[in-house]
Design an enzyme around this catalytic site. Structure first.
Site, short mmCIF file in Angstrom:
data_model
loop_
_atom_site.label_atom_id
_atom_site.label_comp_id
_atom_site.label_asym_id
_atom_site.label_seq_id
_atom_site.Cartn_x
_atom_site.Cartn_y
_atom_site.Cartn_z
N HIS A 1 -11.06 -24.05 -38.22
CA HIS A 1 -12.23 -23.59 -37.46
C HIS A 1 -12.61 -24.57 -36.36
O HIS A 1 -13.75 -25.00 -36.24
CB HIS A 1 -13.40 -23.33 -38.40
CG HIS A 1 -13.17 -22.21 -39.37
ND1 HIS A 1 -12.81 -20.95 -38.97
CD2 HIS A 1 -13.20 -22.20 -40.72
CE1 HIS A 1 -12.65 -20.18 -40.04
NE2 HIS A 1 -12.87 -20.92 -41.11
N LYS B 1 0.84 -1.21 0.00
CA LYS B 1 0.00 0.00 0.00
C LYS B 1 0.87 1.25 0.00
O LYS B 1 0.55 2.24 -0.67
CB LYS B 1 -0.92 -0.01 1.23
CG LYS B 1 -1.77 1.27 1.34
CD LYS B 1 -2.75 1.19 2.48
CE LYS B 1 -3.58 2.48 2.56
NZ LYS B 1 -4.65 2.42 3.57
#
Length: 523
Positions: free
Chosen positions: A276, A134
């Site tokens: 595909h 932090k």
């Protein structure tokens, strides 16, 4: 400058402490880490000495103290913060080196008990990491030994850790905490009353690392990125190293995965060509060249612009054959120098090398997914992966005619391919080669017709072929189509209300049919 070192995994920690000490950094540490550093001749101050409070509760409480968290969280550019530190005689902590109790490794061990798991949930470590990360502008937080070298280099060269590096370390720190908490949640959410773990936890916490942003998704108006599992399996597509060619697209990756998973299922040298998401040609041979030549014959039209995968080294001869067609992606465990030279002038061909799993070509199970996941609206479908393998012993002959040894080989080959073809799937095979593939139709009858039509277009005879159907024939009409095309043996799961009708039709037509007892829908 002060550094606090408290690690479970002590890899390279002595070398780090020595480098920090040489750079004039004061070392603070806890328990076993402090002892190890001191034994290496580096002066270290115990955290208990810093806080004036001993470790307690078998080490559960040792760093949860204002003199630790105050030193991590105080903003150096905030006068009130610095005044508070001075008032309470708290020193800043500028470098934090923490890795956590090995929770993931503990719960992965056979026989791990709930008590074992609970005792390996780190409390003080994550709390310190959060505090330091932090306050990243003032604290460099190291959570992995792989980060030590870069930080040492910056300290030696500049006397401090750059803001860019500190921010990157903070991001890595929060990611580590997130993954750690997710692992705990997954484990505890999966526990049942009998102490065993459920396959599907009450809360699922996916953890993936981005490999790259992609130019677009399935279509140009869609955005996309490629992620890997936090701990990828060896021999899986995400471990591939791209040796040449354009950047992989979203569709390239999806088709490459289909080809790679299929080719891995064969023990003999194999080649799979995908278009595909469906295999349009699959074959085995004595080497890569023969396997490719046979696979290409199945459907040369669809193979144009396809994805090609081998489960063996691609040599110069195989590369020369492949180079005669337009290929989007080529992948294999290895390429010879001669093979790579063939593709040097074809700069757009994406060549991927995927290392074999530790056990070699017969150890592909190591690269398999344990779970499959599919997104639905605001939710997920999760299932165990379709890793079922069929053997001769699993087959049940249901017709009067018995399949020959060659037909049994062809039936197993066809069944293996059908598993990777989109439903409804009909696959004709013979002599270790696909002869016609019908995929993704709403009607199984249409898939059968399409497979035979494709074989005709490729000028392949279906006489004496084996046919696999990924699910049962609901009526005899599908069987009649494949037999009319030339099939003499058929493999299907069975389980239809009309199985007797279909078996009678097979007997009437004089063909062999076996039931696998397993369905392979692929949607």
């Amino acid at each position: 400058m002060n550094a606090l070192i408290s690690v479970s995994d002590k890899t390279s920690v002595v070398e780090l402490a020595q480098a920090l000490h040489a750079a004039g950094v004061r070392i603070l540490s806890t328990g076993g880490t402090a002892k190890l550093i001191a034994e290496a001749g580096v002066h270290v101050t115990e955290v208990a000495e810093l806080t004036g409070f001993p470790e307690m509760l078998d080490g559960r409480v040792k760093t949860l103290h204002p003199k630790v968290h105050g030193g991590l969280l105080a903003r150096r550019d905030h006068p009130d913060h610095m005044a508070a530190l001075k008032r309470h005689a708290i020193s800043t902590i500028d470098i934090l080196v923490v890795n956590l109790y090995p929770f993931e490794q503990t719960v992965a061990r056979p026989g791990c008990t709930l008590e074992d798991a609970i005792e390996n949930i780190d409390i003080g470590g994550p709390a310190m990491v959060r505090s330091g990360a932090k306050n990243w502008k003032d604290v460099a937080v190291l959570t992995d030994a792989s980060q030590y070298g870069a930080v040492i280099a910056e300290l030696r060269e500049h006397g401090q850790v750059s803001q860019t590096t500190k921010f990157a370390l903070a991001v890595a720190a929060f990611n580590r905490i997130s993954n750690y908490d997710a692992a705990i949640s997954d484990y505890l959410s999966s526990l049942q009353e009998d102490g065993k773990r459920a396959l599907f936890p009450a809360q699922s916490n996916g953890r993936f690392v981005k490999l790259q942003d992609l130019r677009y998704g399935e279509n140009p108006h869609q955005q996309a990125a490629f992620y890997r599992d936090l701990y990828p399996a060896p021999g899986s597509l995400v471990t591939a190293r791209q040796l040449q060619g354009k950047e992989l697209s979203y569709n390239n990756i999806a088709d490459a995965d289909a080809a790679w998973e299929c080719v891995k299922s064969f023990d003999a040298p194999a080649c799979v060509i995908v278009k595909h998401a469906n295999p349009c040609g699959v074959a085995v041979g004595k080497d890569a060249l023969e396997a490719y030549s046979k696979a290409f014959q199945t459907d040369p039209t669809s193979a144009f612009g396809g994805i090609i995968a081998f489960n063996r080294t691609v040599d110069g001869a195989a590369a020369q054959a492949v180079s005669k067609q337009f290929v989007e992606v080529l992948m294999a465990p290895e390429f010879t120098a001669e093979a790579l030279a063939v593709f040097e002038t074809k700069v757009n061909v994406r060549v991927l090398r995927i290392e074999l799993p530790p056990g070699g070509v017969t150890d592909w199970d190591n690269g398999r997914n344990a779970m499959d996941v599919k997104r639905v609206g605001s939710g997920l479908l999760m299932q165990t992966a379709d890793n079922h393998e069929l053997s001769l012993a699993d087959l049940k002959v249901v017709t009067k005619k018995q399949p020959t040894a060659q037909e049994l080989d062809d039936l197993l080959f066809a069944w293996k391919v059908a598993k990777y073809v989109k439903s409804n799937a009909i696959v004709f095979c013979k002599d270790g080669m696909t002869m016609g593939v019908g995929a993704g139709q709403m009607s199984r009858l249409d898939s059968a017709r399409i497979a035979s039509i494709k074989a005709q277009h490729a000028k392949l005879s279906l006489a004496g072929t084996a046919v696999a159907s990924d699910a049962f024939f609901p009526f005899r009409d599908g069987l009649d189509v494949v037999v009319d095309a030339g099939a003499t043996s058929i493999i299907q799961p069975g389980g239809s209300m009309r199985d007797a009708e279909v078996i009678a039709a097979a007997d009437e037509r004089g063909v062999a049919m076996v039931f696998s007892g397993v369905r392979h829908f692929r949607h």
